[in-house]
Design a protein around this motif. Sequence first.
Motif: not given
Length: 664
Positions: A76-87, A209-211, A275-285
């Motif tokens: 879960a923490a890795g998923s959040t980190q991926s979303a934040d880092a991608t954004r 990619y997705v939490q 939640g987290g994951g790079s997909v979440s970060g990309l969609l938010r961005f």
Amino acid sequence: MSLLNVGARALLANQVALQTAGHNIANVNTPGYSRQTVVLQTVQGQFTGGGYIGQGVDVQTILRNQSELLTRQAAAAGSTQSADATRAERLRQLQEVFSGGATGLGAAINDMMNSFSDVVSSPTDLTARTVALTRIDETAARMRSASDRVNEIQYTVTEQLGSSITAINSLASQIASVNEQIARAKGNGQTPNDLLDHRDQLIRDINQYVQTTQIPADDGTVGLFVAGSQPLVLGTNATPLSVGDAQDFPGSGQLKLYFNPPGATPIEIDENMLGGGSVSGLLRFNNTDLAEGRNLLGRMALAIGTTMNYQQTLGLTLDGAAGKPLFATPASVQGSTAGSAVGTIDFTDPTKFSPTQFAASDYEVRYDAAGVGGQVVRLSDGKATAFASVGALAATQIDGLTFNFTTAGAANERVLFKPFASAAGNIQALVYSPRDLAAANPVNAAMGTANAGTLQLSQLKATGVPTPPGLVLPPNGDTATPPAFPGGIQLRFNAGPPATYDVLNRGSSPATTVATAQPYTPGAPISIDGWQITLQGTPKSGDTVNVGNALDPQYGDYYTRNAGNASALMGLRDVKMFDNATLSDGYAGAIAQVGTRTQSASFAANLSTTIAANLERDRTAVSGVNLDEEAAKLIQFQQAYQASAKMLQIAQNIFDNLIQTVGR
């Protein structure tokens, strides 16, 4: 025989222990591998009259050293980190679009506005006019370039989302396959450690990619759910995901994640539930950060373009013609909806929009359950403005915009408006001939020749407000010699106190009085018929100021040497346009907004990276392989193995001696 059995069991048990230690050492660098430990148990002793005689050791199981809690927390923490880092990474790219310095858009805007100073100083100098038009063209070009860069970022985001979805669907299929293998292996009553490690690693990979939420089943399989409830993997079945336009706003550029159950309509997933994951970060961005950046850029382009166009059309060119627009700006913006509503925002009528009130945001018009009224929601901060009907909505300005609907929406229908999204990408300069720059005021002013006070002209410009009626030029005078009437508008002062003035229309003989006893304050603008005059000083009774039509034949070509409208154009740099900031400060404000988002995202990425690293370290402390420890175990089990072999040798000698003795 019992001693042989004890030795054989010990030999086999220590052989398994040696093999397990070797397996640990071999997989020390394997991602997701969990250290394995042999669990030994004593074989039940044989009862005799003298007590129980031990029968050796057996291997009970091969234990997988891992903590289910730490494994899930680390994923879960890795998923959040991926979303934040991608954004954060994408925001840093967006921040480069809003760069400062001599090559930035802000410098181009300042150079454009400052170039009018030379036109003000020398209105007949074609070189000065050419420089101003060149600066205008350069500003438009930099805005288009910035818009193209934003489009490139959006393209890469879309491509990355596509590749991420492909990876998610592939990983989901692999997890479903491993689930099937684990379910089969569990039938023998033992745990397939390596398969479980493989599945946990796949789950960690998919969480990048997705939490997901993991729920174990009794048969050993694990169900993966996204957005809280959608079953991405259920047992041995995987359901694909996809990315596409928002269902309610097709073609708007808003992207959504879809869950695609077999034989059913795709389900749009709320990105706030991911939640987290790079997909979440990309969609938010894409849907928030990039939309704001595009709106900041577009608002600037539209406000500058429409404001300067309006002022340009109020002036006169060197040929005495009314000015034509300096910039190409959108005429209207169509609303996006999957329903029946048809609505636009019109930018052709200056009475229907106010650039100084623009907010860098998209807007949703949400109809109520009756489909009559509803509310307009500013998406940047959620501020809502209610309306009772489409007629009432058309009569109301919201953030300087007017929403016009030719076809009202149905019950609960939503309409998305993006008034600034395309403004910067489509802006371009329209005036290239220096003679066509409308530098001259359409009106001129002169102090009365018999004035005894200290009145002085501070400023004269056309404003076109109030609208309607817009700009109404003073009437021309009679061209006969001597003229029957002088034409124009005259301000006639009374010293007071308090000081006042009358307004006379000299377009006929005798002159008619338009207004009387108007209060006069030095330095306060006097607005009449869409033009504005500012005077300084104290008048004496009978002092006059005459304002005439610049094209009145009695003034000849004086308008060619006038730069009043150029001065008004240059003065726009000090007009409060963006978030109650002047034009020169507005771009700095845009830089600050994007910079603040970037800084906040970078801080979140650093924090989540630290948390993820700490949890992964804790997980590794339980599951990781320590080579020193395994080397010590190799020596330990090697010695035990050798001792077991010696035990067999002794048992064999005893057995041989016994046979020999019995044989005699």
